[in-house]
Scaffold this motif. Structure first.
Motif, PDB file in Angstrom:
ATOM      1  N   GLN A  42      19.903  -6.754  35.802  1.00 27.26           N
ATOM      2  CA  GLN A  42      19.845  -8.207  35.769  1.00 27.26           C
ATOM      3  C   GLN A  42      21.092  -8.763  35.096  1.00 27.26           C
ATOM      4  OE1 GLN A  42      16.200  -9.725  34.084  1.00 27.26           O
ATOM      5  NE2 GLN A  42      14.953  -8.121  35.000  1.00 27.26           N
ATOM      6  N   GLY A  43      21.337 -10.062  35.281  1.00 27.95           N
ATOM      7  CA  GLY A  43      22.415 -10.706  34.560  1.00 27.95           C
ATOM      8  C   GLY A  43      22.033 -10.920  33.109  1.00 27.95           C
ATOM      9  N   PRO A  44      23.024 -11.108  32.226  1.00 29.43           N
ATOM     10  CA  PRO A  44      22.721 -11.360  30.815  1.00 29.43           C
ATOM     11  C   PRO A  44      21.861 -12.606  30.623  1.00 29.43           C
ATOM     12  CG  PRO A  44      25.034 -10.807  31.087  1.00 29.43           C
ATOM     13  CD  PRO A  44      24.461 -10.997  32.458  1.00 29.43           C
ATOM     14  N   GLN A  45      21.077 -12.594  29.553  1.00 33.01           N
ATOM     15  CA  GLN A  45      20.171 -13.696  29.230  1.00 33.01           C
ATOM     16  C   GLN A  45      20.463 -14.171  27.819  1.00 33.01           C
ATOM     17  OE1 GLN A  45      16.178 -12.370  28.538  1.00 33.01           O
ATOM     18  NE2 GLN A  45      15.263 -14.376  28.878  1.00 33.01           N
ATOM     19  N   TYR A  46      20.614 -15.461  27.654  1.00 26.68           N
ATOM     20  CA  TYR A  46      20.853 -16.044  26.329  1.00 26.68           C
ATOM     21  C   TYR A  46      19.642 -15.822  25.427  1.00 26.68           C
ATOM     22  CZ  TYR A  46      20.948 -19.838  22.874  1.00 26.68           C
ATOM     23  OH  TYR A  46      20.891 -20.574  21.725  1.00 26.68           O
ATOM     24  N   ILE A  47      19.913 -15.513  24.133  1.00 25.04           N
ATOM     25  CA  ILE A  47      18.821 -15.367  23.176  1.00 25.04           C
ATOM     26  C   ILE A  47      18.875 -16.470  22.124  1.00 25.04           C
ATOM     27  CG2 ILE A  47      17.727 -13.876  21.455  1.00 25.04           C
ATOM     28  CD1 ILE A  47      19.028 -11.482  22.860  1.00 25.04           C
ATOM     29  N   ILE A  48      19.997 -16.557  21.407  1.00 25.94           N
ATOM     30  CA  ILE A  48      20.069 -17.463  20.265  1.00 25.94           C
ATOM     31  C   ILE A  48      21.515 -17.602  19.836  1.00 25.94           C
ATOM     32  CG2 ILE A  48      19.871 -15.693  18.463  1.00 25.94           C
ATOM     33  CD1 ILE A  48      17.769 -17.532  17.083  1.00 25.94           C
ATOM     34  N   HIS A  49      21.852 -18.649  19.114  1.00 28.53           N
ATOM     35  CA  HIS A  49      23.186 -18.770  18.549  1.00 28.53           C
ATOM     36  C   HIS A  49      23.130 -19.523  17.222  1.00 28.53           C
ATOM     37  CE1 HIS A  49      23.065 -22.789  20.395  1.00 28.53           C
ATOM     38  NE2 HIS A  49      24.076 -23.116  19.603  1.00 28.53           N
ATOM     39  N   GLY A  50      24.199 -19.395  16.417  1.00 28.43           N
ATOM     40  CA  GLY A  50      24.270 -20.091  15.140  1.00 28.43           C
ATOM     41  C   GLY A  50      25.691 -20.171  14.638  1.00 28.43           C
ATOM     42  N   LEU A  51      25.903 -21.053  13.669  1.00 27.43           N
ATOM     43  CA  LEU A  51      27.220 -21.220  13.068  1.00 27.43           C
ATOM     44  C   LEU A  51      27.233 -20.719  11.626  1.00 27.43           C
ATOM     45  CD1 LEU A  51      30.096 -22.353  13.425  1.00 27.43           C
ATOM     46  CD2 LEU A  51      29.237 -24.528  12.537  1.00 27.43           C
ATOM     47  N   LYS A  52      26.383 -21.300  10.794  1.00 27.87           N
ATOM     48  CA  LYS A  52      26.336 -20.910   9.382  1.00 27.87           C
ATOM     49  C   LYS A  52      24.910 -20.587   8.937  1.00 27.87           C
ATOM     50  CE  LYS A  52      30.159 -23.863   7.897  1.00 27.87           C
ATOM     51  NZ  LYS A  52      30.547 -25.006   7.031  1.00 27.87           N
ATOM     52  N   ASN A  53      23.984 -21.428   9.377  1.00 24.69           N
ATOM     53  CA  ASN A  53      22.610 -21.290   8.911  1.00 24.69           C
ATOM     54  C   ASN A  53      21.837 -20.284   9.751  1.00 24.69           C
ATOM     55  OD1 ASN A  53      23.048 -23.408   7.050  1.00 24.69           O
ATOM     56  ND2 ASN A  53      22.709 -24.887   8.699  1.00 24.69           N
ATOM     57  N   ASN A  54      20.772 -19.771   9.161  1.00 21.98           N
ATOM     58  CA  ASN A  54      19.885 -18.907   9.922  1.00 21.98           C
ATOM     59  C   ASN A  54      19.163 -19.737  10.979  1.00 21.98           C
ATOM     60  OD1 ASN A  54      20.695 -16.915   8.164  1.00 21.98           O
ATOM     61  ND2 ASN A  54      18.909 -17.150   6.845  1.00 21.98           N
ATOM     62  N   GLU A  55      18.892 -19.112  12.108  1.00 24.84           N
ATOM     63  CA  GLU A  55      18.243 -19.798  13.205  1.00 24.84           C
ATOM     64  C   GLU A  55      17.055 -18.985  13.707  1.00 24.84           C
ATOM     65  OE1 GLU A  55      21.106 -22.948  13.238  1.00 24.84           O
ATOM     66  OE2 GLU A  55      19.143 -22.762  14.226  1.00 24.84           O
ATOM     67  N   THR A  56      16.063 -19.695  14.214  1.00 21.54           N
ATOM     68  CA  THR A  56      14.890 -19.031  14.799  1.00 21.54           C
ATOM     69  C   THR A  56      14.471 -19.795  16.039  1.00 21.54           C
ATOM     70  OG1 THR A  56      14.094 -18.183  12.681  1.00 21.54           O
ATOM     71  CG2 THR A  56      12.472 -18.392  14.421  1.00 21.54           C
ATOM     72  N   ASN A  57      14.110 -19.051  17.078  1.00 18.72           N
ATOM     73  CA  ASN A  57      13.491 -19.657  18.252  1.00 18.72           C
ATOM     74  C   ASN A  57      12.347 -18.761  18.702  1.00 18.72           C
ATOM     75  OD1 ASN A  57      14.638 -17.567  19.727  1.00 18.72           O
ATOM     76  ND2 ASN A  57      16.289 -18.835  20.550  1.00 18.72           N
ATOM     77  N   GLU A  58      11.835 -19.033  19.888  1.00 15.04           N
ATOM     78  CA  GLU A  58      10.646 -18.302  20.331  1.00 15.04           C
ATOM     79  C   GLU A  58      10.948 -16.844  20.651  1.00 15.04           C
ATOM     80  OE1 GLU A  58      12.037 -20.821  21.771  1.00 15.04           O
ATOM     81  OE2 GLU A  58      12.692 -20.203  23.786  1.00 15.04           O
ATOM     82  N   ALA A  60      13.664 -14.919  18.980  1.00 15.94           N
ATOM     83  CA  ALA A  60      14.264 -14.105  17.926  1.00 15.94           C
ATOM     84  C   ALA A  60      14.684 -14.970  16.742  1.00 15.94           C
ATOM     85  CB  ALA A  60      15.496 -13.382  18.489  1.00 15.94           C
ATOM     86  N   SER A  61      15.121 -14.276  15.691  1.00 16.92           N
ATOM     87  CA  SER A  61      15.745 -14.922  14.538  1.00 16.92           C
ATOM     88  C   SER A  61      17.155 -14.389  14.377  1.00 16.92           C
ATOM     89  CB  SER A  61      14.949 -14.655  13.255  1.00 16.92           C
ATOM     90  OG  SER A  61      13.679 -15.243  13.329  1.00 16.92           O
ATOM     91  N   LEU A  62      18.039 -15.251  13.893  1.00 14.99           N
ATOM     92  CA  LEU A  62      19.419 -14.878  13.651  1.00 14.99           C
ATOM     93  C   LEU A  62      19.730 -15.128  12.189  1.00 14.99           C
ATOM     94  CD1 LEU A  62      22.284 -14.076  14.546  1.00 14.99           C
ATOM     95  CD2 LEU A  62      22.656 -16.458  15.204  1.00 14.99           C
ATOM     96  N   ILE A  63      20.146 -14.060  11.506  1.00 16.26           N
ATOM     97  CA  ILE A  63      20.509 -14.156  10.101  1.00 16.26           C
ATOM     98  C   ILE A  63      22.014 -13.965   9.981  1.00 16.26           C
ATOM     99  CG2 ILE A  63      20.102 -13.272   7.763  1.00 16.26           C
ATOM    100  CD1 ILE A  63      17.594 -14.380   9.126  1.00 16.26           C
ATOM    101  N   ILE A  64      22.710 -14.952   9.461  1.00 19.30           N
ATOM    102  CA  ILE A  64      24.164 -14.890   9.294  1.00 19.30           C
ATOM    103  C   ILE A  64      24.457 -14.817   7.809  1.00 19.30           C
ATOM    104  CG2 ILE A  64      26.367 -16.036   9.755  1.00 19.30           C
ATOM    105  CD1 ILE A  64      25.005 -17.493  12.087  1.00 19.30           C
ATOM    106  N   SER A  70      29.176 -11.054   9.086  1.00 18.36           N
ATOM    107  CA  SER A  70      28.224 -10.234   9.835  1.00 18.36           C
ATOM    108  C   SER A  70      26.951 -11.034  10.093  1.00 18.36           C
ATOM    109  CB  SER A  70      27.893  -8.939   9.088  1.00 18.36           C
ATOM    110  OG  SER A  70      27.214  -9.226   7.884  1.00 18.36           O
ATOM    111  N   SER A  71      26.170 -10.533  11.040  1.00 17.57           N
ATOM    112  CA  SER A  71      24.899 -11.185  11.354  1.00 17.57           C
ATOM    113  C   SER A  71      23.913 -10.127  11.827  1.00 17.57           C
ATOM    114  CB  SER A  71      25.084 -12.269  12.414  1.00 17.57           C
ATOM    115  OG  SER A  71      25.599 -11.736  13.623  1.00 17.57           O
ATOM    116  N   THR A  72      22.647 -10.511  11.838  1.00 13.70           N
ATOM    117  CA  THR A  72      21.587  -9.625  12.305  1.00 13.70           C
ATOM    118  C   THR A  72      20.660 -10.399  13.224  1.00 13.70           C
ATOM    119  OG1 THR A  72      21.629  -8.332  10.264  1.00 13.70           O
ATOM    120  CG2 THR A  72      19.665  -8.131  11.639  1.00 13.70           C
ATOM    121  N   LEU A  73      20.409  -9.847  14.381  1.00 11.18           N
ATOM    122  CA  LEU A  73      19.409 -10.392  15.295  1.00 11.18           C
ATOM    123  C   LEU A  73      18.101  -9.673  15.023  1.00 11.18           C
ATOM    124  CD1 LEU A  73      18.888 -12.196  17.874  1.00 11.18           C
ATOM    125  CD2 LEU A  73      19.086 -10.051  19.149  1.00 11.18           C
ATOM    126  N   ILE A  74      17.046 -10.439  14.851  1.00 15.44           N
ATOM    127  CA  ILE A  74      15.740  -9.848  14.578  1.00 15.44           C
ATOM    128  C   ILE A  74      14.762 -10.205  15.691  1.00 15.44           C
ATOM    129  CG2 ILE A  74      13.794  -9.747  12.971  1.00 15.44           C
ATOM    130  CD1 ILE A  74      15.767 -10.609  10.758  1.00 15.44           C
TER     131      ILE A  74
END
Lengths: 109, 113
Positions: A42-58, A60-64, A70-74
């Motif tokens: 399949q083609g790539p699928q967007y998950i999440i993005h962020g600049l400075k703050n941590n982000e969460t959507n349905e 995943a979570s993104l910790i920067i 560095s960052s971590t996708l959870i």
């Protein structure tokens, strides 16, 4: 251009949290961190993005980290359908897009 | 559901042939992109377009050209296909400023013999 470094592969038990790391030590102040994933054939699928703050959507979570190097996708509760290649990329403009080789996550039953 | 479609899933061409890969999006997106994906190299940007009739080179434009005559359609052209252009080609589109979420098509696997 900021480039990213990711481990080539990771395993995660089904139902457990999957933590995918990404290093982007040369990131500049106006570059966003994006995560995409690509399930086989399949083609790539967007998950999440962020600049400075941590982000969460349905999905995943993104910790920067505070220094943004560095960052971590959870994925909080990995399922078999989360088996995919996960790409961490940093973006300021379209001519700076660089997907790299990503991390192949295998979710194990 | 948003949709990006590509004209073929699989294509086999001969060296020297002119090849057209078509991409259509139904989301009224401003920006469209062509990538190629090769094992061990990830996705690499070939060309992108931020408006009708506008195009910009990406990281690896050599051997390729593009056409955007209508907002919804972005074509990738291989003027004279070569074996090193055997690859998976992915089209994507996005709405707003650079860095907006990109929506990808399913890809075209091109083999040049």
């Amino acid at each position: 251009d900021a480039k990213t470094t990711q481990p080539p592969s990771m395993d995660c038990a089904e139902g457990r949290a999957a933590n995918l790391p990404c290093n982007h030590s040369t990131i500049s102040g106006n570059e966003y961190v994006y995560w995409y994933r690509q399930i086989h054939s399949q083609g790539p699928q967007y998950i999440i993005h962020g600049l400075k703050n941590n982000e969460t959507n349905e999905m995943a979570s993104l910790i920067i980290t505070e220094d943004r190097k560095s960052s971590t996708l959870i994925l909080p509760h990995a399922t078999l359908r989360d088996t995919a290649v996960y790409y961490c990329i940093v973006i300021t403009g379209a001519n700076n897009l660089f997907f790299g080789t990503g991390t192949r996550l295998t979710v194990i039953p | 559901d948003v949709k990006v479609t590509q004209s073929s899933r699989y294509l086999v061409k001969r060296t020297g042939e002119k090849v057209f890969l078509e991409c259509v999006q139904d989301m009224d997106h401003e920006n469209m992109f062509w990538y190629r994906q090769d094992p061990g190299l990830g996705l690499r940007l070939i060309y992108f377009s931020y408006d009708v009739k506008m195009k910009e080179k990406g990281d690896i434009p050599e051997g390729y050209s593009v056409s955007r005559e209508k907002k919804e359609r972005f074509s990738l052209i291989l003027e004279s296909a070569s074996t090193n252009q055997t690859s998976m080609y992915l089209c994507a589109s996005s709405f707003g400023p650079w860095g907006d979420e990109q929506f990808f098509g399913p890809g075209t696997r091109l083999t040049v013999l």
